[in-house]
Design an enzyme around this catalytic site. Structure first.
Site, PDB file in Angstrom:
ATOM      1  N   ASP A  28       0.834  -1.191   0.205  1.00 26.18           N
ATOM      2  CA  ASP A  28       0.054   0.036  -0.004  1.00 26.18           C
ATOM      3  C   ASP A  28       0.965   1.348   0.042  1.00 26.18           C
ATOM      4  O   ASP A  28       2.048   1.334   0.548  1.00 26.18           O
ATOM      5  CB  ASP A  28      -0.842  -0.002   1.285  1.00 26.18           C
ATOM      6  CG  ASP A  28      -2.055   0.987   1.032  1.00 26.18           C
ATOM      7  OD1 ASP A  28      -3.300   0.562   1.114  1.00 26.18           O
ATOM      8  OD2 ASP A  28      -1.746   2.295   1.111  1.00 26.18           O
ATOM      9  N   ASN A  85     -12.774  -3.288   2.783  1.00 27.79           N
ATOM     10  CA  ASN A  85     -13.557  -2.112   3.161  1.00 27.79           C
ATOM     11  C   ASN A  85     -14.715  -1.992   1.981  1.00 27.79           C
ATOM     12  O   ASN A  85     -14.286  -2.224   0.501  1.00 27.79           O
ATOM     13  CB  ASN A  85     -12.864  -0.748   2.806  1.00 27.79           C
ATOM     14  CG  ASN A  85     -11.804  -0.621   4.187  1.00 27.79           C
ATOM     15  OD1 ASN A  85     -12.401  -1.023   5.182  1.00 27.79           O
ATOM     16  ND2 ASN A  85     -10.871  -0.187   4.019  1.00 27.79           N
ATOM     17  N   GLN A  92     -14.269   3.020   1.651  1.00 23.83           N
ATOM     18  CA  GLN A  92     -13.585   2.490   0.405  1.00 23.83           C
ATOM     19  C   GLN A  92     -13.422   3.404  -0.714  1.00 23.83           C
ATOM     20  O   GLN A  92     -14.078   4.277  -0.909  1.00 23.83           O
ATOM     21  CB  GLN A  92     -14.519   1.392  -0.309  1.00 23.83           C
ATOM     22  CG  GLN A  92     -13.801   0.619  -1.625  1.00 23.83           C
ATOM     23  CD  GLN A  92     -14.684  -0.275  -2.226  1.00 23.83           C
ATOM     24  OE1 GLN A  92     -15.917  -0.658  -1.859  1.00 23.83           O
ATOM     25  NE2 GLN A  92     -14.119  -0.914  -3.304  1.00 23.83           N
ATOM     26  N   SER A  93     -12.133   3.586  -1.231  1.00 22.92           N
ATOM     27  CA  SER A  93     -11.784   4.692  -2.318  1.00 22.92           C
ATOM     28  C   SER A  93     -11.326   4.308  -3.345  1.00 22.92           C
ATOM     29  O   SER A  93     -11.176   4.745  -4.551  1.00 22.92           O
ATOM     30  CB  SER A  93     -10.605   5.277  -1.500  1.00 22.92           C
ATOM     31  OG  SER A  93      -9.429   4.499  -1.322  1.00 22.92           O
ATOM     32  N   VAL A  94     -10.887   2.796  -3.678  1.00 18.01           N
ATOM     33  CA  VAL A  94     -10.600   2.188  -4.923  1.00 18.01           C
ATOM     34  C   VAL A  94     -11.689   1.295  -5.136  1.00 18.01           C
ATOM     35  O   VAL A  94     -11.691   0.339  -4.358  1.00 18.01           O
ATOM     36  CB  VAL A  94      -9.148   1.775  -4.887  1.00 18.01           C
ATOM     37  CG1 VAL A  94      -8.965   1.074  -6.379  1.00 18.01           C
ATOM     38  CG2 VAL A  94      -8.192   2.732  -4.650  1.00 18.01           C
ATOM     39  N   HIS A  98     -10.414  -5.446  -3.138  1.00 15.08           N
ATOM     40  CA  HIS A  98      -9.183  -5.809  -2.430  1.00 15.08           C
ATOM     41  C   HIS A  98      -9.090  -5.902  -1.189  1.00 15.08           C
ATOM     42  O   HIS A  98     -10.088  -5.693  -0.331  1.00 15.08           O
ATOM     43  CB  HIS A  98      -8.143  -4.535  -2.979  1.00 15.08           C
ATOM     44  CG  HIS A  98      -8.703  -3.108  -2.360  1.00 15.08           C
ATOM     45  ND1 HIS A  98      -9.609  -2.725  -3.046  1.00 15.08           N
ATOM     46  CD2 HIS A  98      -8.394  -2.697  -1.482  1.00 15.08           C
ATOM     47  CE1 HIS A  98      -9.740  -1.312  -2.271  1.00 15.08           C
ATOM     48  NE2 HIS A  98      -9.123  -1.410  -1.131  1.00 15.08           N
ATOM     49  N   HIS A 100      -7.090  -5.694   2.485  1.00 13.64           N
ATOM     50  CA  HIS A 100      -5.865  -5.160   3.132  1.00 13.64           C
ATOM     51  C   HIS A 100      -5.366  -6.186   3.978  1.00 13.64           C
ATOM     52  O   HIS A 100      -5.977  -6.909   4.805  1.00 13.64           O
ATOM     53  CB  HIS A 100      -6.412  -4.240   3.884  1.00 13.64           C
ATOM     54  CG  HIS A 100      -6.812  -2.841   3.317  1.00 13.64           C
ATOM     55  ND1 HIS A 100      -6.130  -1.577   3.072  1.00 13.64           N
ATOM     56  CD2 HIS A 100      -7.893  -2.543   2.687  1.00 13.64           C
ATOM     57  CE1 HIS A 100      -6.833  -0.820   2.357  1.00 13.64           C
ATOM     58  NE2 HIS A 100      -8.150  -1.381   2.096  1.00 13.64           N
TER      59      HIS A 100
HETATM   60  P1  AMP Z   1      -9.692   1.174   0.152  1.00 15.41           P
HETATM   61  O1  AMP Z   1      -9.839   2.774   0.717  1.00 15.41           O
HETATM   62  O2  AMP Z   1     -10.114   0.286   1.103  1.00 15.41           O
HETATM   63  O3  AMP Z   1     -10.308   1.326  -1.107  1.00 15.41           O
HETATM   64  O4  AMP Z   1      -8.248   0.754  -0.103  1.00 15.41           O
HETATM   65  C1  AMP Z   1      -7.635   1.694  -1.092  1.00 15.41           C
HETATM   66  C2  AMP Z   1      -6.141   1.661  -0.749  1.00 15.41           C
HETATM   67  O5  AMP Z   1      -5.210   1.876  -1.835  1.00 15.41           O
HETATM   68  C3  AMP Z   1      -5.626   2.851   0.145  1.00 15.41           C
HETATM   69  O6  AMP Z   1      -5.000   2.112   1.405  1.00 15.41           O
HETATM   70  C4  AMP Z   1      -4.522   3.476  -0.664  1.00 15.41           C
HETATM   71  O7  AMP Z   1      -3.507   3.978   0.333  1.00 15.41           O
HETATM   72  C5  AMP Z   1      -4.223   2.540  -1.651  1.00 15.41           C
HETATM   73  N1  AMP Z   1      -3.562   3.035  -2.721  1.00 15.41           N
HETATM   74  C6  AMP Z   1      -4.133   4.096  -3.618  1.00 15.41           C
HETATM   75  N2  AMP Z   1      -3.360   4.373  -4.575  1.00 15.41           N
HETATM   76  C7  AMP Z   1      -2.369   3.385  -4.590  1.00 15.41           C
HETATM   77  C8  AMP Z   1      -1.137   3.406  -5.360  1.00 15.41           C
HETATM   78  N3  AMP Z   1      -0.743   3.975  -6.437  1.00 15.41           N
HETATM   79  N4  AMP Z   1      -0.335   2.193  -4.816  1.00 15.41           N
HETATM   80  C9  AMP Z   1      -0.514   1.664  -3.937  1.00 15.41           C
HETATM   81  N5  AMP Z   1      -1.747   1.600  -3.092  1.00 15.41           N
HETATM   82  C10 AMP Z   1      -2.582   2.712  -3.364  1.00 15.41           C
END
Ligand code: AMP
Length: 112
Positions: A28, A85, A92-94, A98, A100
């Site tokens: 991460d 998440n 959740q942001s992506v 996935h 963690h």
């Molecule tokens: P979530 O908030 O559960 O969707 O987790 C998304 C995760 O992706 C977060 O912990 C971010 O720090 C991680 N993240 C976002 N961009 C990148 C990237 N370019 N490389 C590695 N991790 C990333």
């Protein structure tokens, strides 16, 4: 393409630790623990709530990839946490499913 598909395709840099036909894992960018790895299915399921019965084997593979990466990183003895998440309330942001994998320190419970 999702951000994580771009990482798998080496279009976005990341420290990739593991790859197989179905899953991949990388560190991460903003680690929340000494070890913080994301385990991702190659299939871009947006979030757990959108997974279907057809994804059962793939979801199991993700857990087994988490187990393998954790063992390789020496987390078996101390223990570790695996988190998904899902959606806005979970932060959740992506939107490419996935897991963690977090370890290397005592983790609080319940999480914030
Ligand atoms: P979530 O908030 O559960 O969707 O987790 C998304 C995760 O992706 C977060 O912990 C971010 O720090 C991680 N993240 C976002 N961009 C990148 C990237 N370019 N490389 C590695 N991790 C990333």
């Amino acid at each position: 393409m999702t951000l994580f598909e771009k990482i798998a395709a080496r279009l976005v840099p990341a420290e990739i630790l593991y790859e197989d036909e179905h899953t991949f894992a990388f560190r991460d960018l903003h680690p929340a623990a000494p070890t913080h790895v994301l385990i991702v299915p190659r299939k871009p399921i947006p979030k757990l709530s959108e997974a279907t019965d057809d994804d059962a084997l793939l979801l199991g593979r993700c857990l087994l990839t988490a187990r393998l990466v954790a063992a390789r990183l020496g987390l078996d003895e101390g223990g570790y946490r695996v988190v998904i998440n899902t959606g806005a309330d979970a932060g959740q942001s992506v939107f490419h499913l996935h897991l963690h994998l977090l370890g290397g320190r005592m983790l609080d419970w319940p999480p914030g």
